[in-house]
Design an enzyme around this catalytic site. Structure first.
Site, mmCIF file in Angstrom:
data_model
loop_
_atom_site.group_PDB
_atom_site.id
_atom_site.type_symbol
_atom_site.label_atom_id
_atom_site.label_comp_id
_atom_site.label_asym_id
_atom_site.label_seq_id
_atom_site.Cartn_x
_atom_site.Cartn_y
_atom_site.Cartn_z
ATOM 1 N N ARG A 197 0.810 -1.226 0.000
ATOM 2 C CA ARG A 197 0.000 0.000 0.000
ATOM 3 C C ARG A 197 0.845 1.279 0.000
ATOM 4 O O ARG A 197 0.372 2.334 0.389
ATOM 5 C CB ARG A 197 -0.992 0.011 1.163
ATOM 6 C CG ARG A 197 -2.024 -1.115 1.075
ATOM 7 C CD ARG A 197 -3.121 -0.959 2.116
ATOM 8 N NE ARG A 197 -4.146 -1.964 1.938
ATOM 9 C CZ ARG A 197 -4.145 -3.160 2.509
ATOM 10 N NH1 ARG A 197 -3.138 -3.495 3.318
ATOM 11 N NH2 ARG A 197 -5.112 -4.020 2.286
ATOM 12 N N LYS A 219 2.626 10.983 -11.891
ATOM 13 C CA LYS A 219 1.720 10.132 -12.663
ATOM 14 C C LYS A 219 2.393 8.777 -12.869
ATOM 15 O O LYS A 219 3.497 8.695 -13.400
ATOM 16 C CB LYS A 219 1.411 10.749 -14.023
ATOM 17 C CG LYS A 219 0.293 11.753 -14.027
ATOM 18 C CD LYS A 219 -0.052 12.113 -15.467
ATOM 19 C CE LYS A 219 -1.194 13.081 -15.550
ATOM 20 N NZ LYS A 219 -1.531 13.408 -16.958
ATOM 21 N N GLU A 261 7.941 16.759 -26.174
ATOM 22 C CA GLU A 261 7.398 17.266 -24.911
ATOM 23 C C GLU A 261 7.994 18.625 -24.570
ATOM 24 O O GLU A 261 7.335 19.472 -23.960
ATOM 25 C CB GLU A 261 7.666 16.276 -23.779
ATOM 26 C CG GLU A 261 6.982 14.923 -23.949
ATOM 27 C CD GLU A 261 5.481 14.963 -23.685
ATOM 28 O OE1 GLU A 261 4.942 16.043 -23.360
ATOM 29 O OE2 GLU A 261 4.841 13.901 -23.804
ATOM 30 N N LYS A 303 6.783 22.239 -15.668
ATOM 31 C CA LYS A 303 5.952 21.135 -15.177
ATOM 32 C C LYS A 303 5.770 21.216 -13.670
ATOM 33 O O LYS A 303 4.662 21.006 -13.148
ATOM 34 C CB LYS A 303 6.566 19.793 -15.557
ATOM 35 C CG LYS A 303 5.745 18.615 -15.019
ATOM 36 C CD LYS A 303 5.480 17.574 -16.027
ATOM 37 C CE LYS A 303 4.468 16.546 -15.535
ATOM 38 N NZ LYS A 303 4.612 15.265 -16.238
ATOM 39 N N GLU A 313 -4.620 16.729 -11.583
ATOM 40 C CA GLU A 313 -5.196 16.982 -12.898
ATOM 41 C C GLU A 313 -6.695 17.272 -12.834
ATOM 42 O O GLU A 313 -7.495 16.730 -13.588
ATOM 43 C CB GLU A 313 -4.917 15.805 -13.833
ATOM 44 C CG GLU A 313 -4.996 16.165 -15.302
ATOM 45 C CD GLU A 313 -4.438 15.086 -16.207
ATOM 46 O OE1 GLU A 313 -3.245 15.156 -16.522
ATOM 47 O OE2 GLU A 313 -5.199 14.176 -16.566
ATOM 48 N N ARG A 317 -3.627 21.070 -14.854
ATOM 49 C CA ARG A 317 -2.591 20.120 -15.247
ATOM 50 C C ARG A 317 -2.926 19.412 -16.555
ATOM 51 O O ARG A 317 -2.034 18.966 -17.269
ATOM 52 C CB ARG A 317 -2.350 19.097 -14.133
ATOM 53 C CG ARG A 317 -1.209 18.147 -14.447
ATOM 54 C CD ARG A 317 -0.813 17.292 -13.264
ATOM 55 N NE ARG A 317 0.237 16.361 -13.640
ATOM 56 C CZ ARG A 317 0.817 15.525 -12.804
ATOM 57 N NH1 ARG A 317 0.469 15.497 -11.526
ATOM 58 N NH2 ARG A 317 1.768 14.704 -13.224
ATOM 59 N N ASN A 321 -1.276 18.022 -21.542
ATOM 60 C CA ASN A 321 -1.552 16.929 -22.468
ATOM 61 C C ASN A 321 -1.865 17.407 -23.882
ATOM 62 O O ASN A 321 -2.562 16.712 -24.635
ATOM 63 C CB ASN A 321 -2.715 16.075 -21.941
ATOM 64 C CG ASN A 321 -2.337 15.308 -20.690
ATOM 65 O OD1 ASN A 321 -1.269 14.724 -20.610
ATOM 66 N ND2 ASN A 321 -3.207 15.333 -19.696
ATOM 67 N N HIS A 324 -1.938 14.937 -26.789
ATOM 68 C CA HIS A 324 -1.895 13.580 -26.246
ATOM 69 C C HIS A 324 -3.159 12.772 -26.532
ATOM 70 O O HIS A 324 -3.087 11.550 -26.668
ATOM 71 C CB HIS A 324 -1.631 13.620 -24.742
ATOM 72 C CG HIS A 324 -0.211 13.941 -24.387
ATOM 73 N ND1 HIS A 324 0.418 15.095 -24.798
ATOM 74 C CD2 HIS A 324 0.714 13.254 -23.662
ATOM 75 C CE1 HIS A 324 1.656 15.105 -24.337
ATOM 76 N NE2 HIS A 324 1.860 14.006 -23.650
ATOM 77 N N HIS A 328 -2.353 9.495 -28.115
ATOM 78 C CA HIS A 328 -2.644 8.209 -27.473
ATOM 79 C C HIS A 328 -3.490 7.319 -28.381
ATOM 80 O O HIS A 328 -3.339 6.091 -28.383
ATOM 81 C CB HIS A 328 -3.347 8.434 -26.134
ATOM 82 C CG HIS A 328 -2.448 8.964 -25.065
ATOM 83 N ND1 HIS A 328 -2.929 9.409 -23.854
ATOM 84 C CD2 HIS A 328 -1.101 9.123 -25.010
ATOM 85 C CE1 HIS A 328 -1.921 9.829 -23.104
ATOM 86 N NE2 HIS A 328 -0.808 9.658 -23.789
ATOM 87 N N HIS A 341 6.363 7.390 -28.092
ATOM 88 C CA HIS A 341 5.343 8.273 -27.521
ATOM 89 C C HIS A 341 5.450 9.695 -28.074
ATOM 90 O O HIS A 341 4.454 10.304 -28.480
ATOM 91 C CB HIS A 341 5.466 8.293 -25.994
ATOM 92 C CG HIS A 341 4.545 9.245 -25.314
ATOM 93 N ND1 HIS A 341 3.174 9.117 -25.343
ATOM 94 C CD2 HIS A 341 4.797 10.375 -24.589
ATOM 95 C CE1 HIS A 341 2.616 10.099 -24.662
ATOM 96 N NE2 HIS A 341 3.580 10.881 -24.200
#
Length: 440
Positions: A197, A219, A261, A303, A313, A317, A321, A324, A328, A341
């Site tokens: 955990r 992330k 990026e 960032k 996010e 935030r 993206n 993206h 994606h 990517h």
């Protein structure tokens, strides 16, 4: 967009935060993020939702050095990610893996698990183990070496990390160390968030992509066959150690992928940085050490600033993206690992810019500048020919930014360095963009 009566602004400066940033509800929101070219100017965050209220809040400007670092200096540049008691430093510099105290100060227990891959392990695993143990005999290090590639960012490969941790009888005081690119960082971070955990972890990114983006902000996660990064958690590291020397072994294609990026930060919030890139792209691709160091530092500052304001996010935030959602879809539809990517994000950025222009939100000079800089960076400016309109739509329908069945996108709006995160756009513009880039 919302009327000015419903607009709410967040401003920040170099002062220390006195109030935590507000939590914003993601459903049916449209955010306008405005940023001037100066790194200390204010941010406006506009909320397009009837009757919405927002508690007054301020957030600190990330503490970072103001000028380009000298890579020959032994002292690293430090960019702070300001998250209260979970704040952490990003160390940036040459030869940092030789400065053992940097890593060791962030290892709080006696057991460490280094997670890396078959490409990076022969290059930097021994050096990392030495950095963790030199003069520190009480620490023992285990390692797990995963296959390399986006297609292995899945549950089966993740289980190899848990297998090693359990077989090694690691405990809650253990520290996981991610040594590699974005795939390794995301998987190691998710394993650290989940094992017992939650255990501490450290990021040692070895690609431009990871150094300027994925290692910062917490992330973590893995892909699903139906969509990228759909399984994961927000989980912050103890530190990020960016040894720029690791880029010496990075293939040219991976280097260019990471530059996608870097370009993103200029487009969405830092026009001055974008203009610097236009003048210095040849230096970045030639691996000029000072140019790379500056690009990494400035990207991390951007960032870290956004993450400090909106860790999970809720709205702001999401602007990170840009490109993206389209990108994606390319990665998922074309096959994980077929394009890197950053290559998919580059093509996705062109599509987002095209749609922004169709909506009348930007002028054609920005469209041309985006095309030009991506071509300078030797990145794709269109999706693969096998991608169809239906493929884009079906994959984008399960994107993480969908809320209440509404696809929200990051689009450019206004002068260079400004963007919106919104579901309030003409659907015809999206259809026209998809049709213009797909044969069917």
């Amino acid at each position: 967009m919302a009327s000015t009566a419903n607009a709410i602004s967040l401003s920040f400066s170099t002062t220390t935060a006195t109030t935590a940033p507000p939590t914003l509800k993601p459903q049916n929101l449209s955010y306008l993020y405005l940023r001037s070219s100066k790194p200390t100017t204010s941010v406006s965050l506009r909320l397009n939702r009837a009757g919405a209220t927002l508690a007054a809040a301020t957030a600190s400007r990330v503490r970072a050095s103001a000028q380009v670092m000298d890579v020959a200096s032994s002292a690293p540049t430090v960019v702070e990610v300001d998250l209260g008691d979970r704040s952490y430093p990003i160390y940036i510099g040459s030869g940092l893996l030789n400065q053992h105290e940097l890593l060791q100060r962030h290892v709080h227990g006696k057991r460490v698990l280094v997670v890396t891959n078959k490409t990076v392990a022969p290059l930097y695993l021994d050096k990392t183990i030495d950095a963790l143990t030199s003069g520190n005999p009480n620490v023992s290090v285990e390692s797990v070496i995963l296959p390399d590639g986006e297609k292995y960012k899945d549950m089966d490969t993740l289980m190899k990390v848990f297998d090693k941790a359990i077989e090694s009888r690691l405990d809650r005081k253990s520290t996981f160390v991610a040594l590699g690119g974005g795939v390794i960082g995301d998987m190691c971070g998710y394993a650290a968030a989940s094992f017992l955990r939650g255990v501490n972890f450290i990021q040692i990114p070895t690609t431009v992509m990871a150094q300027v983006d994925s290692s910062v902000g917490g992330k973590t996660g893995i892909n699903h066959r139906l969509g990228k990064n759909l399984i994961g958690a927000f989980y912050q590291p103890q530190c990020v150690l960016v040894d720029t020397d690791t880029l010496n072994t990075l293939p040219d294609r991976e280097l260019a992928s990471g530059v996608a990026e870097v370009i993103k930060y200029g487009l969405i919030r830092d026009a001055e940085f974008f203009e610097w890139q236009e003048k210095n792209m040849h230096k970045l691709l030639a691996r000029d050490p000072n140019a790379l160091a500056y690009a990494i530092k400035r990207s991390c500052e951007n960032k870290a600033e956004v993450v400090s304001l909106d860790e999970k996010e809720s709205g702001l935030r999401a602007t990170l993206n840009l490109g993206h959602t389209f990108g994606h879809a390319i990665e998922t539809g074309f096959g994980y690992g077929q394009w890197l990517h950053g290559e998919a994000v580059a093509a996705g950025t062109v599509m987002a810019v095209d749609m922004s222009y169709r909506l009348g939100w930007i002028d054609d000079s920005i469209v041309k500048r985006v095309q030009n800089i991506l071509q300078l960076a030797k990145l794709p400016t269109a999706p693969p020919e096998t991608m169809t309109v239906d493929m884009f739509k079906s994959i984008m329908a399960v994107d993480k930014k969908v809320a209440d069945g509404l696809l929200r996108l990051i689009l450019l709006k206004g002068p260079l360095g400004n963007c919106v995160f919104t579901g309030d756009y003409d659907r015809k513009a999206l259809d026209d963009t998809l049709r213009s880039f797909c044969k069917s």
